[in-house]
Design a protein around this motif. Structure first.
Motif, PDB file in Angstrom:
ATOM      1  N   ILE A 185       3.094  33.745 -42.566  1.00 46.86           N
ATOM      2  CA  ILE A 185       3.680  34.034 -43.896  1.00 46.86           C
ATOM      3  C   ILE A 185       5.026  34.783 -43.926  1.00 46.86           C
ATOM      4  O   ILE A 185       4.941  36.064 -43.328  1.00 46.86           O
ATOM      5  CB  ILE A 185       2.645  34.677 -45.005  1.00 46.86           C
ATOM      6  CG1 ILE A 185       1.442  33.959 -44.725  1.00 46.86           C
ATOM      7  CG2 ILE A 185       3.217  35.051 -46.272  1.00 46.86           C
ATOM      8  CD1 ILE A 185       0.164  34.669 -45.466  1.00 46.86           C
ATOM      9  N   ILE A 186       6.298  34.662 -44.421  1.00 45.92           N
ATOM     10  CA  ILE A 186       7.331  35.089 -44.322  1.00 45.92           C
ATOM     11  C   ILE A 186       8.031  35.302 -45.870  1.00 45.92           C
ATOM     12  O   ILE A 186       7.847  34.747 -46.673  1.00 45.92           O
ATOM     13  CB  ILE A 186       8.404  34.363 -43.662  1.00 45.92           C
ATOM     14  CG1 ILE A 186       8.018  34.088 -42.288  1.00 45.92           C
ATOM     15  CG2 ILE A 186       9.852  34.898 -43.672  1.00 45.92           C
ATOM     16  CD1 ILE A 186       8.592  32.850 -41.392  1.00 45.92           C
ATOM     17  N   ASP A 187       8.250  36.602 -45.909  1.00 44.57           N
ATOM     18  CA  ASP A 187       8.896  37.142 -47.258  1.00 44.57           C
ATOM     19  C   ASP A 187      10.381  36.515 -47.196  1.00 44.57           C
ATOM     20  O   ASP A 187      11.148  36.999 -46.252  1.00 44.57           O
ATOM     21  CB  ASP A 187       9.025  38.699 -47.394  1.00 44.57           C
ATOM     22  CG  ASP A 187       9.538  39.269 -48.393  1.00 44.57           C
ATOM     23  OD1 ASP A 187       9.114  38.979 -49.535  1.00 44.57           O
ATOM     24  OD2 ASP A 187      10.854  39.786 -48.260  1.00 44.57           O
ATOM     25  N   LYS A 188      10.756  35.693 -48.332  1.00 47.84           N
ATOM     26  CA  LYS A 188      11.829  35.349 -48.179  1.00 47.84           C
ATOM     27  C   LYS A 188      13.117  36.025 -48.287  1.00 47.84           C
ATOM     28  O   LYS A 188      14.331  35.984 -47.638  1.00 47.84           O
ATOM     29  CB  LYS A 188      12.111  34.064 -49.305  1.00 47.84           C
ATOM     30  CG  LYS A 188      11.367  32.628 -48.874  1.00 47.84           C
ATOM     31  CD  LYS A 188      11.254  31.711 -50.207  1.00 47.84           C
ATOM     32  CE  LYS A 188      12.339  31.192 -50.579  1.00 47.84           C
ATOM     33  NZ  LYS A 188      12.338  30.279 -51.434  1.00 47.84           N
ATOM     34  N   ALA A 189      12.961  37.239 -49.143  1.00 51.89           N
ATOM     35  CA  ALA A 189      13.824  38.176 -49.518  1.00 51.89           C
ATOM     36  C   ALA A 189      14.319  38.930 -48.029  1.00 51.89           C
ATOM     37  O   ALA A 189      15.416  39.231 -47.839  1.00 51.89           O
ATOM     38  CB  ALA A 189      13.390  39.075 -50.635  1.00 51.89           C
TER      39      ALA A 189
END
Length: 179
Positions: free
Chosen positions: A65-69
């Motif tokens: 799961i990657i935080d796009k920001a």
């Protein structure tokens, strides 16, 4: 069903977990708060998490799961126990998120992405939650999970742990709080 899709939401990007993700994912998982209500409450420890990580890779259903920001890994989840017969089912689980994302709507977005993908191929998605993991149980209820009468007893190093099963069907998802 593709158990390692690439999924993208407003704030999160999900992709297959890779061996190279170890350092970044363990940096998140080493926060004791994540595991304090979990049946495997010592998963923050490197050898215990290493076993979890290796199992995730071996079973080929894990997603980073990657935080796009920020572009940083903020957790992981899995599709597992896919059963294509009788309309089909799959389990979503082994999910954890960095505490900074708790209460932010990230879990709802994550589950919406994963459920949308899964329910294109199966009729039912199951979630196995430790009976005493109140944080996860509240999260399941918040996203529309229905507590079933099914339970599983899992043998852990500290002894048996009871897990309750929540379910979201294609029909309930279409009407539920995540739609």
């Amino acid at each position: 069903m593709d158990r390692q899709p690439i999924l993208e939401g407003e704030r999160l990007f999900l992709r297959p977990l890779a061996r190279e993700d170890w350092d970044a994912l363990f940096a998140v998982a080493s926060d004791k708060r994540i595991w304090e209500q979990h049946p495997m409450h010592d998963r923050w420890q490197e050898p215990v998490f290493r076993e979890f990580f290796d199992d995730a890779l071996a079973k080929s259903g894990a997603l980073a799961i990657i935080d796009k920001a920020s572009g940083k890994i903020v957790g992981s989840s899995r599709y597992q126990d896919h059963k294509p017969d009788q309309g089909g089912s799959v389990e979503i689980g082994w999910t954890f998120l960095a505490p900074a994302l708790w209460g932010s709507g990230a879990n709802a977005e994550l589950k919406r992405l994963m459920l949308t993908h899964a329910l294109e191929s199966v009729e039912r998605v199951n979630f196995r939650v430790g009976e005493t993991n109140l944080r996860s149980r509240k999260a399941m209820e918040k996203i529309g999970g229905r507590l079933t009468d099914e339970t599983q007893i899992v043998q852990l190093p500290d002894g048996p742990a009871v897990h309750v099963i929540y379910a979201i069907t294609r029909a309930s998802f279409a009407k539920g709080p995540l739609s």
